[in-house]
Design a protein around this motif. Structure first.
Motif, PDB file in Angstrom:
ATOM      1  N   SER A  22      -8.404 -42.568  -5.266  1.00  0.00           N
ATOM      2  CA  SER A  22      -7.366 -42.319  -6.274  1.00  0.00           C
ATOM      3  C   SER A  22      -7.912 -42.574  -7.680  1.00  0.00           C
ATOM      4  CB  SER A  22      -6.140 -43.203  -6.015  1.00  0.00           C
ATOM      5  OG  SER A  22      -6.505 -44.574  -6.003  1.00  0.00           O
TER       6      SER A  22
ATOM      7  N   PRO B  84      -9.438 -41.465 -10.959  1.00  0.00           N
ATOM      8  CA  PRO B  84      -9.525 -40.180 -11.652  1.00  0.00           C
ATOM      9  C   PRO B  84     -10.953 -39.707 -11.898  1.00  0.00           C
ATOM     10  CG  PRO B  84      -7.865 -41.573 -12.672  1.00  0.00           C
ATOM     11  CD  PRO B  84      -8.590 -42.421 -11.676  1.00  0.00           C
TER      12      PRO B  84
ATOM     13  N   LEU C 174      -2.135 -38.407 -10.118  1.00  0.00           N
ATOM     14  CA  LEU C 174      -3.273 -37.565 -10.502  1.00  0.00           C
ATOM     15  C   LEU C 174      -2.753 -36.189 -10.917  1.00  0.00           C
ATOM     16  CD1 LEU C 174      -6.349 -38.329 -10.387  1.00  0.00           C
ATOM     17  CD2 LEU C 174      -4.825 -39.870  -9.170  1.00  0.00           C
TER      18      LEU C 174
ATOM     19  N   GLY D  17       0.072 -36.395  -6.509  1.00  0.00           N
ATOM     20  CA  GLY D  17      -0.702 -35.517  -7.369  1.00  0.00           C
ATOM     21  C   GLY D  17       0.139 -34.346  -7.797  1.00  0.00           C
TER      22      GLY D  17
END
Length: 333
Positions: free
Chosen positions: A321, A323, A275, A247
């Motif tokens: 994970s 979004p 992310l 991320g």
């Protein structure tokens, strides 16, 4: 005579535990590398034991830049142990250095498993200094942790007679007493002598009613922060990707924008399955989920500062994970 409430005091070090060269050493006190453990701090502030039955809990005595996930996990476990060992415990106070206090407070507000109030406290001046704020801050934190009205409000931060929400508060000044502030919403309440008074509460979800459990985790997923500035060209973003980041939080220009080359690098990272969350370096305000961000596959940090968005994104990645699910987490916590 009424029985005094029972409060555990866990020491992690920081300025409030530090011993400088002399009483006028307000800034370079870390040079001595002398810090008191929890029991010694209480001995130096006898008034703390006058307002509650305080149980000192030795943990460690370090500067707060040395505190991160491993300490957060251990504090979650230690708070559990204290509640189990003392069924009549009214609350817990954690002494902490101010440099990362807001990050520890937010991490604990998302991961603690106990129902009793947990209050983080620090000071701007070492306990050895002339006019140190450490003694009164400690007494006020103990009073807050012991107050029945503090229950159900999440993790609290107490300095300078003010009670702040862990999610919202940030350090805003290097040396001033009023350094911890909540830019958008203001304080939750105040401590004036023996009176602990609240005026609002946080509406976002917080521990123990959360989905995050870090007690058995060896580490959090890697999440890095890319700081925005004029001419930023994405070099930091590419380095984070190469380092294995799952991320990235962009501390962008207000209201949540980045220079074109940086934006391209963030979009490339998002397309690769990393992310990416857009925050802002401004320190307050909500980052709007604009059409441009949406098209690039970048999420909004809401009004979280970059350092707190990093914590929430890392915790989110321990459970999903996706979004869309992560976006919902940022809208919830």
């Amino acid at each position: 005579m009424a029985q005094r409430p029972k409060v555990a005091f866990i020491g992690t070090g920081g300025t409030m535990s530090s011993i400088g060269r002399d009483r006028l050493d307000l800034l370079d006190y870390t040079a001595t590398d002398k810090r008191l453990e929890a029991d010694a701090i209480l001995d130096a502030v006898p008034e703390a034991r006058a307002v509650a039955e305080v149980i000192p809990v030795r943990f460690r005595a370090v500067t707060s830049p040395a505190i991160g996930f491993g300490v957060w996990r251990d504090l979650v476990r230690l708070c559990e142990q204290q509640v189990a060992a003392h069924p009549d415990l009214a609350g817990i106070v954690i002494g902490h250095g101010t440099a990362t206090l807001e990050e520890t407070a937010y991490a604990l507000s998302l991961t603690l498993t106990v129902e009793v109030p947990v209050v983080l406290v620090g000071s701007q001046r070492p306990i050895s200094a002339l006019s140190s704020d450490a003694p009164l801050n400690l007494v006020n934190a103990i009073r807050t942790a012991a107050a029945p009205q503090s229950r159900g409000r999440g993790v609290l931060v107490v300095l300078n007679d003010e009670i702040q929400a862990a999610r919202d508060v940030t350090k805003t000044s290097v040396a001033r007493m009023q350094t911890f502030r909540t830019a958008d919403f203001g304080i939750l309440g105040q401590v004036d002598g023996p009176s602990v008074t609240y005026y609002r509460r946080s509406e976002r979800r917080y521990a123990p009613d959360t989905e995050f459990d870090i007690r058995a985790l060896p580490a959090l997923p890697r999440v890095d922060i890319s700081y925005g500035y004029a001419d930023a060209d994405g070099t930091a973003v590419r380095a984070f990707v190469a380092a294995g980041a799952r991320g990235i939080v962009s501390a962008g220009l207000a209201p949540g924008m980045t220079p074109p080359a940086e934006a391209d690098a963030l979009e490339t990272a998002a397309q690769a399955g990393i992310l990416v969350v857009q925050s802002t370096r401004a320190g307050s305000g909500i980052v709007p989920l604009t059409t441009r961000l949406h098209q690039r596959g970048i999420l909004s940090a809401d009004n979280l500062t970059p350092q707190k968005a990093r914590i929430l994104l890392a915790l989110a990645l321990t459970v999903t994970s996706d979004p869309r699910a992560v976006a919902e987490i940022f809208a919830t916590y």
